[in-house]
Write an enzyme that holds these catalytic residues in place. Structure first.
Site, short mmCIF file in Angstrom:
data_model
loop_
_atom_site.label_atom_id
_atom_site.label_comp_id
_atom_site.label_asym_id
_atom_site.label_seq_id
_atom_site.Cartn_x
_atom_site.Cartn_y
_atom_site.Cartn_z
N LYS A 162 28.56 -22.64 4.53
CA LYS A 162 27.40 -23.46 4.14
C LYS A 162 27.33 -24.69 5.03
CE LYS A 162 25.27 -25.44 -0.03
NZ LYS A 162 25.42 -25.70 -1.47
N SER B 106 21.57 -24.09 -4.28
CA SER B 106 21.35 -24.49 -2.91
C SER B 106 22.07 -23.63 -1.87
CB SER B 106 21.78 -25.95 -2.72
OG SER B 106 23.15 -26.09 -2.93
N SER C 261 24.82 -24.20 -7.79
CA SER C 261 24.43 -23.87 -6.42
C SER C 261 25.18 -22.72 -5.77
CB SER C 261 24.55 -25.11 -5.53
OG SER C 261 23.43 -25.92 -5.68
#
Lengths: 471, 106
Positions: free
Chosen positions: A72, A147, A171
């Protein structure tokens, strides 16, 4: 293919780490343009794979040696770009390496690149990324969730064997559910936050997104542990997740807060799929118990007070002075205001301003003070519940993935976190497991269920998860 | 709901947070933040001393876990001066030699 499968193939010399990474690079080349999963694919993936192959050839392979993983875009590697999917860090190069990533690198894992996300992890759909939305591999008209949407989509579309995400209010779990993969939010502190861009520091945790629970456990066991660079990290005991034969060992009790499903806004498909999942768990020999968590309906309100408060403090570091985007202004104040005004996207600006309001004198007690007191009550409620049951089960999300652009108000987006935020508020580990599909517009959209366990109870989640997915 | 927060308040908050916002954004923020604050105010009906439903969960007992506590360490073994200078200075948006350059304040 899973990490476990790839490990066998690599160790038995049926494939090389180079061939393996080439397979994933090819998939990225074929699919990334459409799905927008990676913001950057590193140009040295093959070099990393060659290094990994050397380790394998020396017979020193560990569980992740040569395994291609996505990262990420809010987790740092020294000398590599990392942006938090924000304009304010668009050309920023990390000056140190996150502990979790270092542990992957130490094993010789191949880090393929950085995956898309909502800007600074603020969102549930990656629609808040400054670099475009990530599309759902199951239906490109829909969001991948967020996210950690890029990380979840990378695993679902075979653009990585596994990926790291971060979870502040759901997330990791929500995008995992939307993409039909497994997402683990570890116990708060079980994985070091050193080198993770801070969002809500009392809530944030790094965790794996994978195809299977077995793979989730492999990555978790690699990245967990106390770190002197993160004072909130805690040592994690080595549990062997065993599978006692049913009927012999003590029956695992799973609590279901059915009353939560009676609130509005939960889709019929989700309710139906949830009932099926409960029935499946029963048939696998788990004891299901109806439990009541009377204050859990306040979790989302607590979260949307504590989180923006912490966001407003954490985002203060981006000032246009020390690093990142810097805009010209007539004086220092104008440099700050222009750099932050133009560098941050709308959702980040909104949360900073909201947090500033919540923390301002006159409102502090009514919001933040009250939320902190309520957080303690929810914690106690969970402690009591975990005296009666080994795990708590809910759906992961109130509905499957929505269409890109469909949700127009921020509050509407926030409601997607209704089931996931409690685990962050309490700090307990939680996993999202794929639980089937629902057909909408002639597309099969994945659904997920969420299990929560007591602090450091990841092994319980793995045990139930492996049985549920028949691993 | 409309009265949760005023435009003037939002402008002041944006100022405090050092964020430049347009008039249009202030208008949007007024309604969006109004909605959010209206939702989260349900927390204000919360009375921690009374509402903890001890008897409602079966077989429950009262155990304290996850208590917050401070973690201290000795202030020792500092990093040798200059260890990270190169990388950090490389990220300065404006510099003069190894110095960070900022606008005059006074």
């Amino acid at each position: 293919m899973t990490i476990k499968d790839a490990r066998k193939l690599l160790d038995s010399r049926q494939i090389t780490a180079i061939e393996l990474v080439q397979f994933y690079l090819k998939n990225i080349e074929d699919k990334n343009k459409e799905l927008n999963v990676y913001l950057e694919v590193y140009d040295d993936c093959l070099t990393q794979a060659k290094e990994a192959q050397k380790i394998i050839d020396e017979g020193k392979a560990q569980s992740l040696t040569g395994i291609p993983l996505g990262l990420k875009d809010n987790i740092l590697i020294k000398g590599r770009k990392v942006s938090g999917a924000s304009k304010i860090l668009e050309s920023y190069t990390a000056t140190y390496t996150a502990t979790a990533t270092q542990k992957l690198i130490d094993q010789g894992a191949v880090i393929l690149g950085r995956t898309n996300m909502d800007e600074f992890a603020m969102g549930s759909s990656t629609e808040n990324s400054a670099f475009g939305v990530t599309k759902n591999p199951h239906d490109p008209e829909r969001v991948a969730g967020g996210s950690s949407g890029g990380s979840a989509a990378s695993v679902a579309s075979d653009m990585a064997l596994g990926a790291l995400g971060s979870d502040t209010g759901g997330s990791i779990r929500e995008p995992a559910s939307f993409c039909g993969v497994v997402g683990l939010k570890p116990t708060y502190g079980a994985v070091s936050r050193y080198g993770l861009m801070a969002m809500g520091s009392s809530l944030d945790v790094i965790g794996p997104i994978t195809k299977t629970v077995t793979d989730s456990e492999i990555i978790f066991n690699t990245i967990k542990g106390k770190d002197k660079m993160d004072s909130t990290s805690i040592p994690h005991p080595d549990f062997v997740s065993t599978s006692p034969k049913l009927g012999e060992a003590k029956k695992i009790k799973i609590g279901v807060p059915y009353h939560l499903l009676e609130q509005g806004g939960i889709s019929e498909e989700v309710k139906e799929n949830f009932e099926e999942s409960v029935a499946k768990l029963k048939s696998l020999g788990f004891e299901i118990k109806d439990i009541k968590l009377l204050n859990i309906d306040k979790s989302l309100a607590i979260y949307y007070i504590i989180m923006p408060a912490e966001v407003s403090s954490n985002m203060a570091r981006y000032d246009g002075i020390k690093y990142g985007l810097s805009k010209e202004g007539k004086d220092l104040l104008e440099v700050y205001k222009k750099s932050r005004g133009e560098g941050f996207g709308p959702e980040v600006r909104r949360r900073i301003i909201l947090g500033t309001y919540i923390l301002s004198s006159g409102y502090y007690d009514a919001y933040y003070g009250q939320a902190m007191a309520a957080r303690e009550v929810i914690k106690k409620e969970f402690t009591v519940a975990f005296d009666a049951v080994d795990a708590i089960l809910t759906p992961t999300t109130p509905a499957p993935a929505w269409k890109i652009g469909e949700k127009t108000s921020p509050l509407e987006n926030y409601l997607a976190d209704i089931f996931t935020v409690s685990a962050n508020i309490v700090g307990v580990p939680s996993i999202s497991l794929p639980s089937g599909y629902v057909k909408i517009d002639n597309k099969d959209l994945p659904l997920g269920i969420q299990l929560m366990a007591p602090h450091l109870g990841e092994h319980i989640l793995f045990e139930i998860g492996k049985k549920f997915l028949k691993e | 709901m409309q009265d949760m927060i005023s435009k003037e308040e939002i402008k002041k908050l944006a100022d405090l947070a050092r964020i430049e916002v347009t008039d249009e954004e202030v208008e949007n923020l007024k309604s969006e933040m109004g909605d959010i604050l209206d939702y989260v105010k349900l927390i204000q009906q919360f009375h921690s001393d009374e509402s903890f439903p001890k008897g409602k969960v079966e077989e429950g007992s009262d155990i304290e876990v996850g208590q917050l506590h401070n973690i201290m360490r000795e202030d020792e073994n500092p990093t040798e001066s200059g260890t990270y200078n190169k990388e950090l200075i490389a990220e300065f948006p404006k510099k003069e030699g190894d110095y960070l350059k900022v606008k005059k304040i006074l």
